[in-house]
Motif scaffolding. Structure first.
Motif, PDB file in Angstrom:
ATOM      1  N   PRO A  39       0.810  -1.227   0.000  1.00 50.69           N
ATOM      2  CA  PRO A  39       0.000   0.000   0.000  1.00 50.69           C
ATOM      3  C   PRO A  39       0.842   1.275   0.000  1.00 50.69           C
ATOM      4  CG  PRO A  39      -0.852  -1.550   1.605  1.00 50.69           C
ATOM      5  CD  PRO A  39       0.450  -2.099   1.112  1.00 50.69           C
ATOM      6  N   GLN A  40       1.976   1.257   0.697  1.00 53.54           N
ATOM      7  CA  GLN A  40       2.845   2.438   0.720  1.00 53.54           C
ATOM      8  C   GLN A  40       3.409   2.718  -0.665  1.00 53.54           C
ATOM      9  OE1 GLN A  40       3.305   4.675   3.011  1.00 53.54           O
ATOM     10  NE2 GLN A  40       4.791   5.808   1.829  1.00 53.54           N
ATOM     11  N   LYS A  42       2.010   1.959  -3.469  1.00 50.32           N
ATOM     12  CA  LYS A  42       0.890   2.447  -4.287  1.00 50.32           C
ATOM     13  C   LYS A  42       0.648   3.936  -4.036  1.00 50.32           C
ATOM     14  CE  LYS A  42      -3.933   1.521  -5.312  1.00 50.32           C
ATOM     15  NZ  LYS A  42      -5.119   0.749  -4.953  1.00 50.32           N
ATOM     16  N   ARG A  43       0.642   4.344  -2.748  1.00 46.53           N
ATOM     17  CA  ARG A  43       0.469   5.765  -2.421  1.00 46.53           C
ATOM     18  C   ARG A  43       1.601   6.608  -2.994  1.00 46.53           C
ATOM     19  NH1 ARG A  43      -1.490   3.672   2.524  1.00 46.53           N
ATOM     20  NH2 ARG A  43       0.579   3.782   3.432  1.00 46.53           N
ATOM     21  N   GLN A  44       2.819   6.086  -2.949  1.00 46.80           N
ATOM     22  CA  GLN A  44       3.970   6.822  -3.470  1.00 46.80           C
ATOM     23  C   GLN A  44       3.848   7.013  -4.980  1.00 46.80           C
ATOM     24  OE1 GLN A  44       7.716   4.930  -2.647  1.00 46.80           O
ATOM     25  NE2 GLN A  44       8.873   6.782  -3.038  1.00 46.80           N
ATOM     26  N   LYS A  45       3.404   5.997  -5.698  1.00 43.53           N
ATOM     27  CA  LYS A  45       3.213   6.127  -7.145  1.00 43.53           C
ATOM     28  C   LYS A  45       2.125   7.148  -7.466  1.00 43.53           C
ATOM     29  CE  LYS A  45       4.675   1.697  -9.008  1.00 43.53           C
ATOM     30  NZ  LYS A  45       4.231   0.489  -9.722  1.00 43.53           N
ATOM     31  N   GLU A  46       1.035   7.129  -6.706  1.00 48.68           N
ATOM     32  CA  GLU A  46      -0.042   8.096  -6.923  1.00 48.68           C
ATOM     33  C   GLU A  46       0.459   9.524  -6.695  1.00 48.68           C
ATOM     34  OE1 GLU A  46      -3.111   6.826  -4.277  1.00 48.68           O
ATOM     35  OE2 GLU A  46      -3.738   5.177  -5.579  1.00 48.68           O
ATOM     36  N   HIS A  47       1.254   9.734  -5.646  1.00 47.08           N
ATOM     37  CA  HIS A  47       1.793  11.059  -5.345  1.00 47.08           C
ATOM     38  C   HIS A  47       2.727  11.525  -6.456  1.00 47.08           C
ATOM     39  CE1 HIS A  47       4.647  13.931  -3.439  1.00 47.08           C
ATOM     40  NE2 HIS A  47       3.505  14.452  -3.025  1.00 47.08           N
ATOM     41  N   GLN A  48       3.575  10.627  -6.932  1.00 49.75           N
ATOM     42  CA  GLN A  48       4.494  10.989  -8.006  1.00 49.75           C
ATOM     43  C   GLN A  48       3.723  11.362  -9.274  1.00 49.75           C
ATOM     44  OE1 GLN A  48       7.090   7.591  -8.259  1.00 49.75           O
ATOM     45  NE2 GLN A  48       8.478   8.376  -6.691  1.00 49.75           N
ATOM     46  N   LYS A  50       0.673  12.680  -9.366  1.00 48.91           N
ATOM     47  CA  LYS A  50       0.078  14.003  -9.125  1.00 48.91           C
ATOM     48  C   LYS A  50       1.106  15.105  -9.346  1.00 48.91           C
ATOM     49  CE  LYS A  50      -3.424  12.923  -5.665  1.00 48.91           C
ATOM     50  NZ  LYS A  50      -3.824  13.137  -4.275  1.00 48.91           N
ATOM     51  N   GLN A  63       3.313  20.296   2.042  1.00 46.63           N
ATOM     52  CA  GLN A  63       3.450  19.489   3.247  1.00 46.63           C
ATOM     53  C   GLN A  63       3.550  20.355   4.494  1.00 46.63           C
ATOM     54  OE1 GLN A  63       6.723  16.803   2.604  1.00 46.63           O
ATOM     55  NE2 GLN A  63       5.557  15.594   1.130  1.00 46.63           N
ATOM     56  N   ASP A  97      -0.785  17.644  -1.808  1.00 45.90           N
ATOM     57  CA  ASP A  97      -2.027  17.262  -2.468  1.00 45.90           C
ATOM     58  C   ASP A  97      -2.521  18.373  -3.379  1.00 45.90           C
ATOM     59  OD1 ASP A  97      -4.096  15.566  -3.085  1.00 45.90           O
ATOM     60  OD2 ASP A  97      -5.166  15.830  -1.195  1.00 45.90           O
TER      61      ASP A  97
END
Length: 108
Positions: A39-40, A42-48, A50, A63, A97
């Protein structure tokens, strides 16, 4: 004499294979992978994704909790307008975000 024969018979029972001892450790590694690491990542890929798709006019939250509008974007930095004539240059990776159009920031 009978004692020696009984002891020899009890020792003849086969022990389980050595790889069986590693099954609990392997199970724990799999649990950590599926509950924490995957899951971490996955979140990192989504942030990158964005951050890579930032464009002029996007409203963002850093941040540090600053909310502003993106004025200019390059490979490493994003220039953010916090208020009229108040601009800061932020490293793109420090943008936490994107605020959806017409929405409120996550920290309000």
């Amino acid at each position: 004499m009978m004692y020696l024969i009984a002891a020899a018979g009890a020792g003849a029972a086969e022990a389980p294979p050595g790889w069986i001892q590693w099954l609990p450790i392997l199970g724990m590694v799999l649990i950590f992978w599926f509950l924490i690491i995957r899951p971490q990542m996955k979140r990192q890929k989504e942030h990158q994704a964005k951050v890579a798709n930032l464009k002029k006019g996007d409203q963002v939250v850093t941040q540090g909790g600053l909310v502003g509008k993106v004025i200019k974007v390059d490979d490493t930095y994003a220039e953010i307008e916090l208020a009229r004539d108040v601009r800061v240059k932020a490293v793109k990776q420090t943008i936490a975000d994107l605020v959806p159009p017409g929405g409120k920031p996550a920290n309000d």
